[in-house]
Write a protein that holds these residues in place. Sequence first.
Motif, PDB file in Angstrom:
ATOM      1  N   LYS A  50       0.835  -1.220   0.000  1.00 10.80           N
ATOM      2  CA  LYS A  50       0.000   0.000   0.000  1.00 10.80           C
ATOM      3  C   LYS A  50       0.860   1.257   0.000  1.00 10.80           C
ATOM      4  O   LYS A  50       0.381   2.355  -0.245  1.00 10.80           O
ATOM      5  CB  LYS A  50      -0.879   0.022   1.259  1.00 10.80           C
ATOM      6  N   LYS A  51       2.145   1.086   0.314  1.00  9.78           N
ATOM      7  CA  LYS A  51       3.021   2.257   0.418  1.00  9.78           C
ATOM      8  C   LYS A  51       3.287   2.882  -0.944  1.00  9.78           C
ATOM      9  O   LYS A  51       3.423   2.183  -1.943  1.00  9.78           O
ATOM     10  CB  LYS A  51       4.375   1.839   1.007  1.00  9.78           C
ATOM     11  N   ASP A  52       3.392   4.175  -0.943  1.00  6.28           N
ATOM     12  CA  ASP A  52       3.899   4.896  -2.095  1.00  6.28           C
ATOM     13  C   ASP A  52       5.299   4.348  -2.408  1.00  6.28           C
ATOM     14  O   ASP A  52       6.060   4.029  -1.498  1.00  6.28           O
ATOM     15  CB  ASP A  52       3.960   6.373  -1.684  1.00  6.28           C
ATOM     16  N   VAL A  53       5.635   4.231  -3.700  1.00 11.11           N
ATOM     17  CA  VAL A  53       6.911   3.596  -4.055  1.00 11.11           C
ATOM     18  C   VAL A  53       8.120   4.391  -3.508  1.00 11.11           C
ATOM     19  O   VAL A  53       9.156   3.814  -3.181  1.00 11.11           O
ATOM     20  CB  VAL A  53       7.017   3.342  -5.580  1.00 11.11           C
ATOM     21  N   PHE A  54       7.969   5.697  -3.358  1.00 15.21           N
ATOM     22  CA  PHE A  54       9.051   6.499  -2.756  1.00 15.21           C
ATOM     23  C   PHE A  54       9.258   6.099  -1.298  1.00 15.21           C
ATOM     24  O   PHE A  54      10.379   5.897  -0.853  1.00 15.21           O
ATOM     25  CB  PHE A  54       8.742   8.000  -2.847  1.00 15.21           C
ATOM     26  N   ASP A  55       8.149   5.987  -0.565  1.00 17.07           N
ATOM     27  CA  ASP A  55       8.246   5.597   0.855  1.00 17.07           C
ATOM     28  C   ASP A  55       8.794   4.181   0.980  1.00 17.07           C
ATOM     29  O   ASP A  55       9.593   3.888   1.863  1.00 17.07           O
ATOM     30  CB  ASP A  55       6.870   5.670   1.532  1.00 17.07           C
ATOM     31  N   LEU A  56       8.345   3.322   0.094  1.00 17.81           N
ATOM     32  CA  LEU A  56       8.816   1.931   0.109  1.00 17.81           C
ATOM     33  C   LEU A  56      10.330   1.876  -0.054  1.00 17.81           C
ATOM     34  O   LEU A  56      11.030   1.185   0.696  1.00 17.81           O
ATOM     35  CB  LEU A  56       8.130   1.163  -1.031  1.00 17.81           C
ATOM     36  N   MET A  57      10.845   2.621  -1.016  1.00 14.74           N
ATOM     37  CA  MET A  57      12.273   2.545  -1.338  1.00 14.74           C
ATOM     38  C   MET A  57      13.144   3.349  -0.378  1.00 14.74           C
ATOM     39  O   MET A  57      14.337   3.117  -0.270  1.00 14.74           O
ATOM     40  CB  MET A  57      12.519   3.015  -2.776  1.00 14.74           C
ATOM     41  N   ARG A  58      12.532   4.312   0.313  1.00 14.34           N
ATOM     42  CA  ARG A  58      13.257   5.097   1.302  1.00 14.34           C
ATOM     43  C   ARG A  58      13.619   4.246   2.518  1.00 14.34           C
ATOM     44  O   ARG A  58      14.564   4.548   3.224  1.00 14.34           O
ATOM     45  CB  ARG A  58      12.392   6.274   1.759  1.00 14.34           C
ATOM     46  N   ASP A  59      12.828   3.220   2.773  1.00 17.46           N
ATOM     47  CA  ASP A  59      13.015   2.435   3.989  1.00 17.46           C
ATOM     48  C   ASP A  59      13.038   0.940   3.665  1.00 17.46           C
ATOM     49  O   ASP A  59      12.127   0.197   4.024  1.00 17.46           O
ATOM     50  CB  ASP A  59      11.894   2.771   4.975  1.00 17.46           C
ATOM     51  N   LEU A  60      14.107   0.524   2.997  1.00 16.00           N
ATOM     52  CA  LEU A  60      14.216  -0.892   2.617  1.00 16.00           C
ATOM     53  C   LEU A  60      14.337  -1.801   3.840  1.00 16.00           C
ATOM     54  O   LEU A  60      14.017  -2.992   3.770  1.00 16.00           O
ATOM     55  CB  LEU A  60      15.414  -1.097   1.686  1.00 16.00           C
ATOM     56  N   ASN A  61      14.784  -1.232   4.969  1.00 16.63           N
ATOM     57  CA  ASN A  61      14.897  -2.046   6.182  1.00 16.63           C
ATOM     58  C   ASN A  61      13.535  -2.502   6.690  1.00 16.63           C
ATOM     59  O   ASN A  61      13.447  -3.474   7.447  1.00 16.63           O
ATOM     60  CB  ASN A  61      15.612  -1.271   7.292  1.00 16.63           C
ATOM     61  N   ALA A  62      12.492  -1.792   6.291  1.00 15.38           N
ATOM     62  CA  ALA A  62      11.140  -2.181   6.705  1.00 15.38           C
ATOM     63  C   ALA A  62      10.620  -3.351   5.872  1.00 15.38           C
ATOM     64  O   ALA A  62       9.571  -3.914   6.157  1.00 15.38           O
ATOM     65  CB  ALA A  62      10.193  -0.987   6.577  1.00 15.38           C
ATOM     66  N   VAL A  63      11.367  -3.707   4.834  1.00 20.55           N
ATOM     67  CA  VAL A  63      10.950  -4.808   3.959  1.00 20.55           C
ATOM     68  C   VAL A  63      11.559  -6.112   4.483  1.00 20.55           C
ATOM     69  O   VAL A  63      12.757  -6.172   4.734  1.00 20.55           O
ATOM     70  CB  VAL A  63      11.419  -4.559   2.508  1.00 20.55           C
ATOM     71  N   PRO A  64      10.733  -7.148   4.680  1.00 16.71           N
ATOM     72  CA  PRO A  64      11.258  -8.414   5.182  1.00 16.71           C
ATOM     73  C   PRO A  64      12.399  -8.936   4.311  1.00 16.71           C
ATOM     74  O   PRO A  64      12.367  -8.784   3.083  1.00 16.71           O
ATOM     75  CB  PRO A  64      10.056  -9.363   5.098  1.00 16.71           C
ATOM     76  N   GLU A  65      13.364  -9.521   4.966  1.00 13.78           N
ATOM     77  CA  GLU A  65      14.565  -9.972   4.273  1.00 13.78           C
ATOM     78  C   GLU A  65      14.262 -10.912   3.107  1.00 13.78           C
ATOM     79  O   GLU A  65      14.952 -10.893   2.092  1.00 13.78           O
ATOM     80  CB  GLU A  65      15.496 -10.653   5.273  1.00 13.78           C
TER      81      GLU A  65
END
Length: 198
Positions: A50-65
Amino acid sequence: MYEIPSLKYKYGDLEPHFDEETMRLHHTKHHQAYVDKLNKALESYPDLAKKDVFDLMRDLNAVPEAVRTAVKNSGGGHLNHTLWWEFITPETTAPGEKTITALDETFGGLDNFKQKFKEAATNHFASGWVWLVRDGSRLKIISTPNQDTPISGGQKVIIGIDLWEHAYYLKYQNRRADFIDAFLKVINWVKVEENLAS
Ligand code: MN3
């Protein structure tokens, strides 16, 4: 679900600098493929999707490994190409006041900037991008491999060039320098000015 953006111009509008077929394939096949892979990678993570792609890519640590590499590549591809379509325009634009001042201060003028940017883009090895970014308060030219995006490193993108062969091979084959010259002719300076102001 992420989607490719619609363009503000037609595929053939940047002829003769960028050919219609390359523009069509680049948007409907290459960019679309990044979007498809990103949607697939995040299938099991609806909140992230659901995240905006900018927000998604700004915080890759929030993405499961488990899917971080996939998101880095395909999310980066989606984000970089979303920016790409706005870096170029069929309209004749000229560098604005902020742009001229900034390029003067950092590079000693527009022509020097173009020369340094072209040098970096010519020398970039293999697939990737060369960017003008703002890092803290400084402007600099950097290059990134693959679909790595400066956004993930906290840098603000001002402009950038796609150096994957799919961006130019149909028309320019191995003549990357000619493609870079063509890019410098279709830069959307209004967008550059906007990016510098924000
Ligand atoms: Mn591309």
